[in-house]
Design an enzyme around this catalytic site. Structure first.
Site, PDB file in Angstrom:
ATOM      1  NE  ARG A 118      -3.201   0.581  -0.653  1.00 51.92           N
ATOM      2  CZ  ARG A 118      -3.591   0.626  -1.910  1.00 51.92           C
ATOM      3  NH1 ARG A 118      -3.314   1.697  -2.652  1.00 51.92           N
ATOM      4  NH2 ARG A 118      -4.231  -0.382  -2.457  1.00 51.92           N
ATOM      5  CE  LYS A 148      -3.661  27.969  -5.151  1.00 54.18           C
ATOM      6  NZ  LYS A 148      -4.769  28.414  -6.017  1.00 54.18           N
ATOM      7  CE  LYS A 180       0.166  35.000  -4.733  1.00 58.64           C
ATOM      8  NZ  LYS A 180      -0.745  33.877  -4.390  1.00 58.64           N
ATOM      9  CD  GLU A 228      -2.229  37.706  -7.527  1.00 58.81           C
ATOM     10  OE1 GLU A 228      -2.325  36.470  -7.528  1.00 58.81           O
ATOM     11  OE2 GLU A 228      -2.622  38.423  -6.571  1.00 58.81           O
ATOM     12  CG  ASP A 247      -5.422  36.263 -10.121  1.00 60.27           C
ATOM     13  OD1 ASP A 247      -5.541  35.068 -10.430  1.00 60.27           O
ATOM     14  OD2 ASP A 247      -5.914  36.751  -9.082  1.00 60.27           O
TER      15      ASP A 247
END
Length: 301
Positions: free
Chosen positions: A122, A157, A189, A218, A239
């Site tokens: 596993r 992320k 940002k 950004e 963005d």
């Protein structure tokens, strides 16, 4: 095929990090997170089911098999899982990371003590399935924008503790890594701009503190893109801009900075966005939302 399926050459994964990941992953499954015993047989003994049903002396052969079409990644790390519990195991590669595979393909064959193979199963599958799922999704994006000149990027992320593996999987799928963390690239940002007082002030502050670091800014509208470039930004994150706005930014910036489309991108619009002339498409979903590639371990009779 690599002579040694455990070979990390070319992966960018450090030996120390892979050893730590293997230990942590196996411990999660075998000891509830407590450190694994150093002796493989003592570690394997924590698999209560196999210890009860499989004779200790039994050897066997198992195949790591694709249950779906996709792109594989993480095979050298999965191989390390098996050899942690069965150091003398014989491994034969059936595929190499980055390969496109079909359902039924054998990716790796392992021969060793059956108890060890089952105890490792596993953990090895979780690593390879996760990495291969990311590689497979990345390849879909790369294929979608092929010929446009745009590069598919990942983001930060990622799953906590798995960033090196997941970003490696993106590379296996044909994508590229935007940055590894907060330390290697400066990303200005809106909150940084608010704290510094302006885009120009934020860029200047970064340049003073870290003169050798790439500065990304950004922006939400074309006017901000011009402001950021004139402030000295190397790279702009456009963005949630529609294609028309992206084309305007491309014209206004005129090659003075690299351009990335980011936010709200889907495969359905990927080619249109790439066709605006931006250099990159940034896709957080490559790592935060990729389904696994279904893999299995089949023990031969």
């Amino acid at each position: 095929m690599p002579a040694d399926p455990r070979d990390l050459t070319g992966t960018g994964l450090s030996e120390a990090w892979v050893v730590e990941l293997v230990e942590r992953t196996l411990a999660e499954d075998l000891t509830g997170g407590a450190p694994l015993p150093g002796a493989p047989d003592l570690a394997v003994a924590h698999d209560v089911t196999s210890a009860a049903t499989v004779p200790a002396a039994r050897f066997g052969t198992a195949d790591l098999v694709a249950r779906a079409d996709g792109v594989v990644a993480g095979l050298p790390v999965a191989a390390r899982v098996f050899t942690r519990l069965a150091p003398g195991a014989t491994l034969t590669a059936g595929a190499t990371d980055g390969d496109r595979v079909r359902r039924g393909d054998v990716l790796l064959t392992v021969r060793g003590p059956v108890r060890a193979l089952l105890a490792a199963e596993r953990s090895a599958l979780n690593i390879a399935s996760r990495a291969s799922g990311i590689a497979t999704l990345t390849r879909r994006w790369v294929d979608e924008v092929e010929g446009t000149g745009a590069v598919v990027l990942d983001t930060r992320k990622t799953t906590p503790g798995l960033r090196p593996l997941e970003k490696y999987a993106v590379r296996c799928g044909g994508g590229s890594n935007k940055r590894m963390g907060l330390y290697d690239v400066a990303m200005v940002k809106d909150n940084h701009v608010a704290a510094a007082g302006s885009v120009a002030a934020a860029v200047a502050a970064v340049r003073e503190r870290a003169p050798g670091v790439t500065v990304q800014v950004e922006v939400d509208v074309p006017a901000q893109a011009v402001e950021a470039v004139e402030a000295g930004a190397d790279f702009l994150l456009c963005d949630n801009m529609p294609p028309a706005a992206l084309r305007e930014v491309v014209a206004l910036v005129a090659g003075r900075a690299e351009l990335e489309a980011t936010g709200g991108l889907t495969l359905e619009v990927a080619r249109e966005v790439a066709g605006t002339g931006v250099d990159y498409l940034s896709v957080g979903g490559l790592t935060h939302s990729a389904p696994i590639l279904d893999l299995a371990l089949d023990l031969r009779a």
